[in-house]
Write a protein that holds these residues in place. Sequence first.
Motif, mmCIF file in Angstrom:
data_model
loop_
_atom_site.group_PDB
_atom_site.id
_atom_site.type_symbol
_atom_site.label_atom_id
_atom_site.label_comp_id
_atom_site.label_asym_id
_atom_site.label_seq_id
_atom_site.Cartn_x
_atom_site.Cartn_y
_atom_site.Cartn_z
ATOM 1 N N LEU A 36 4.248 23.230 25.876
ATOM 2 C CA LEU A 36 4.175 22.328 24.725
ATOM 3 C C LEU A 36 4.649 23.018 23.454
ATOM 4 N N ALA A 37 4.186 24.263 23.238
ATOM 5 C CA ALA A 37 4.574 25.002 22.035
ATOM 6 C C ALA A 37 6.073 25.228 21.976
ATOM 7 N N ASP A 38 6.726 25.278 23.130
ATOM 8 C CA ASP A 38 8.177 25.461 23.198
ATOM 9 C C ASP A 38 8.949 24.148 23.068
ATOM 10 N N GLY A 39 8.226 23.028 22.914
ATOM 11 C CA GLY A 39 8.897 21.742 22.763
ATOM 12 C C GLY A 39 9.373 21.134 24.063
ATOM 13 N N ARG A 40 8.704 21.480 25.163
ATOM 14 C CA ARG A 40 9.098 20.948 26.463
ATOM 15 C C ARG A 40 7.938 20.183 27.090
ATOM 16 N N GLY A 41 8.245 19.464 28.160
ATOM 17 C CA GLY A 41 7.223 18.794 28.934
ATOM 18 C C GLY A 41 6.712 17.518 28.279
ATOM 19 N N PHE A 42 5.666 16.958 28.876
ATOM 20 C CA PHE A 42 5.042 15.738 28.368
ATOM 21 C C PHE A 42 3.562 15.769 28.723
ATOM 22 N N VAL A 43 2.780 15.008 27.964
ATOM 23 C CA VAL A 43 1.346 14.868 28.220
ATOM 24 C C VAL A 43 1.050 13.417 28.552
ATOM 25 N N ASP A 44 0.424 13.194 29.677
ATOM 26 C CA ASP A 44 0.007 11.856 30.103
ATOM 27 C C ASP A 44 -1.267 11.480 29.344
ATOM 28 N N LEU A 45 -1.140 10.531 28.413
ATOM 29 C CA LEU A 45 -2.281 10.012 27.658
ATOM 30 C C LEU A 45 -2.473 8.528 27.961
ATOM 31 N N HIS A 70 2.847 11.595 25.389
ATOM 32 C CA HIS A 70 3.155 12.449 24.242
ATOM 33 C C HIS A 70 4.262 13.428 24.600
ATOM 34 N N LEU A 71 5.299 13.468 23.726
ATOM 35 C CA LEU A 71 6.370 14.457 23.832
ATOM 36 C C LEU A 71 6.227 15.412 22.651
ATOM 37 N N PRO A 72 6.237 16.720 22.866
ATOM 38 C CA PRO A 72 5.994 17.650 21.763
ATOM 39 C C PRO A 72 7.162 17.707 20.786
ATOM 40 N N PRO A 78 4.916 18.406 33.675
ATOM 41 C CA PRO A 78 3.715 17.738 33.166
ATOM 42 C C PRO A 78 2.738 18.741 32.567
ATOM 43 N N VAL A 79 2.059 18.314 31.521
ATOM 44 C CA VAL A 79 1.068 19.138 30.820
ATOM 45 C C VAL A 79 -0.223 18.353 30.733
ATOM 46 N N GLY A 80 -1.341 19.005 31.039
ATOM 47 C CA GLY A 80 -2.626 18.327 31.035
ATOM 48 C C GLY A 80 -3.240 18.196 29.654
ATOM 49 N N VAL A 81 -4.295 17.380 29.567
ATOM 50 C CA VAL A 81 -4.928 17.134 28.268
ATOM 51 C C VAL A 81 -5.677 18.349 27.743
ATOM 52 N N LEU A 82 -6.063 19.293 28.598
ATOM 53 C CA LEU A 82 -6.721 20.490 28.081
ATOM 54 C C LEU A 82 -5.773 21.291 27.188
ATOM 55 N N GLU A 136 5.068 0.058 34.273
ATOM 56 C CA GLU A 136 5.880 0.052 35.495
ATOM 57 C C GLU A 136 6.938 1.144 35.477
ATOM 58 N N ASP A 137 7.207 1.714 34.280
ATOM 59 C CA ASP A 137 8.211 2.772 34.165
ATOM 60 C C ASP A 137 7.602 4.167 34.042
ATOM 61 N N LEU A 138 6.270 4.264 34.088
ATOM 62 C CA LEU A 138 5.613 5.540 33.797
ATOM 63 C C LEU A 138 6.022 6.637 34.769
ATOM 64 N N GLU A 139 5.993 6.363 36.060
ATOM 65 C CA GLU A 139 6.302 7.413 37.034
ATOM 66 C C GLU A 139 7.770 7.837 36.958
ATOM 67 N N ALA A 140 8.666 6.857 36.766
ATOM 68 C CA ALA A 140 10.086 7.197 36.648
ATOM 69 C C ALA A 140 10.343 8.009 35.383
ATOM 70 N N PHE A 141 9.672 7.656 34.292
ATOM 71 C CA PHE A 141 9.841 8.399 33.052
ATOM 72 C C PHE A 141 9.324 9.827 33.203
ATOM 73 N N ALA A 142 8.164 9.979 33.839
ATOM 74 C CA ALA A 142 7.584 11.308 34.035
ATOM 75 C C ALA A 142 8.504 12.203 34.860
ATOM 76 N N ALA A 143 9.214 11.615 35.800
ATOM 77 C CA ALA A 143 10.077 12.402 36.683
ATOM 78 C C ALA A 143 11.233 13.059 35.945
ATOM 79 N N GLN A 144 11.621 12.505 34.785
ATOM 80 C CA GLN A 144 12.746 13.076 34.051
ATOM 81 C C GLN A 144 12.349 13.655 32.689
ATOM 82 N N ALA A 145 11.043 13.674 32.389
ATOM 83 C CA ALA A 145 10.581 14.114 31.068
ATOM 84 C C ALA A 145 10.220 15.591 31.020
ATOM 85 N N GLY A 146 10.390 16.304 32.131
ATOM 86 C CA GLY A 146 10.077 17.733 32.119
ATOM 87 C C GLY A 146 8.744 18.014 32.782
#
Length: 323
Positions: free
Chosen positions: A37-46, A142-144, A183-187, A171-181
Amino acid sequence: MTTKSPLLALPGAVAAEGPDEGVAAHYGDLFREQRVLADGRGFVDLSHRGVVTVTGADRLSWLHLLLTQHVEQLPPGQATEALILSPHGHIEHALYLVDDGVTTWMHVEPGTQGDLLAYLESMKFFYRVETADATGGFALVHLPAGSIVTLPDGWAVRETPYGRDVFVPREDLEAFAAQAGPPVGVLAYEALRIEAHRPRLGLETDHRTIPHELGWLETAVHLHKGCYRGQETVARVHNLGRPPRRLVFLHLDGSEVRLPGHGTPLRIAGEGAEGRVVGTVTSSARHWELGPIALAVVKRNTPEEATLVAGDTAATQETVVAP
């Protein structure tokens, strides 16, 4: 009812508990996820957070009457925060908004959207507005800051200094997650929230909390707008400058195995277990660079230089809200 994310099926996902139930706490490596996240990569499922929409010609002028923030002329695409207060000025809801020119989108704490909608519906009167619980149709992701993920045209997005909050069709959540980098958890997300001193409804707040205590006066309250519920308390405390409590950031002793949890009492070091309680821990986390950290709410007159003890854990303060 908890909204369980389909992304909990991703490899390594460990389900979160408490207020973040329904999404992943982490995917196997908490510190690596924070660095991502600090590097500006990945996504958080909220996607467990509530999503509320307001449409209609009067939506912004109507919301302006109800919220602590100035939104009457909110430009399309400009993110803002706002609160709904009780008649006595206590915080009831925290809203994270953006308007796209047709619809005002907001996300709120999980499970609070029902009470929020009930209040909004009770205040419609003759205004040309329609409110809806859009949680079933849209998931928050969330995208950092610094993320280069491309978003489809037409998706609602809140762009803030901390990143982008994206309202993704479910309906697009799983497809979006597959190309968003990765995954990062809420912790990891929570650790960076605590580092940034950002309060969260239900953790930093209780039934007595007023905006001045948490620094929300600077980000979610406009001091020169028209009347809203609870405004008298906001103005009085602002003019007197004496909120009863204040938010602090804590560096915790790293030798302790367990983090002090939400509600752990704080005492001044040296006063012993029977010393007077001056506050409570509200959120805590293990940070990849800073070590164990926390947010806490303490009595206004707690000395800023005092070392505190959270349960059995020593803690040094950084001032967030000045006494």
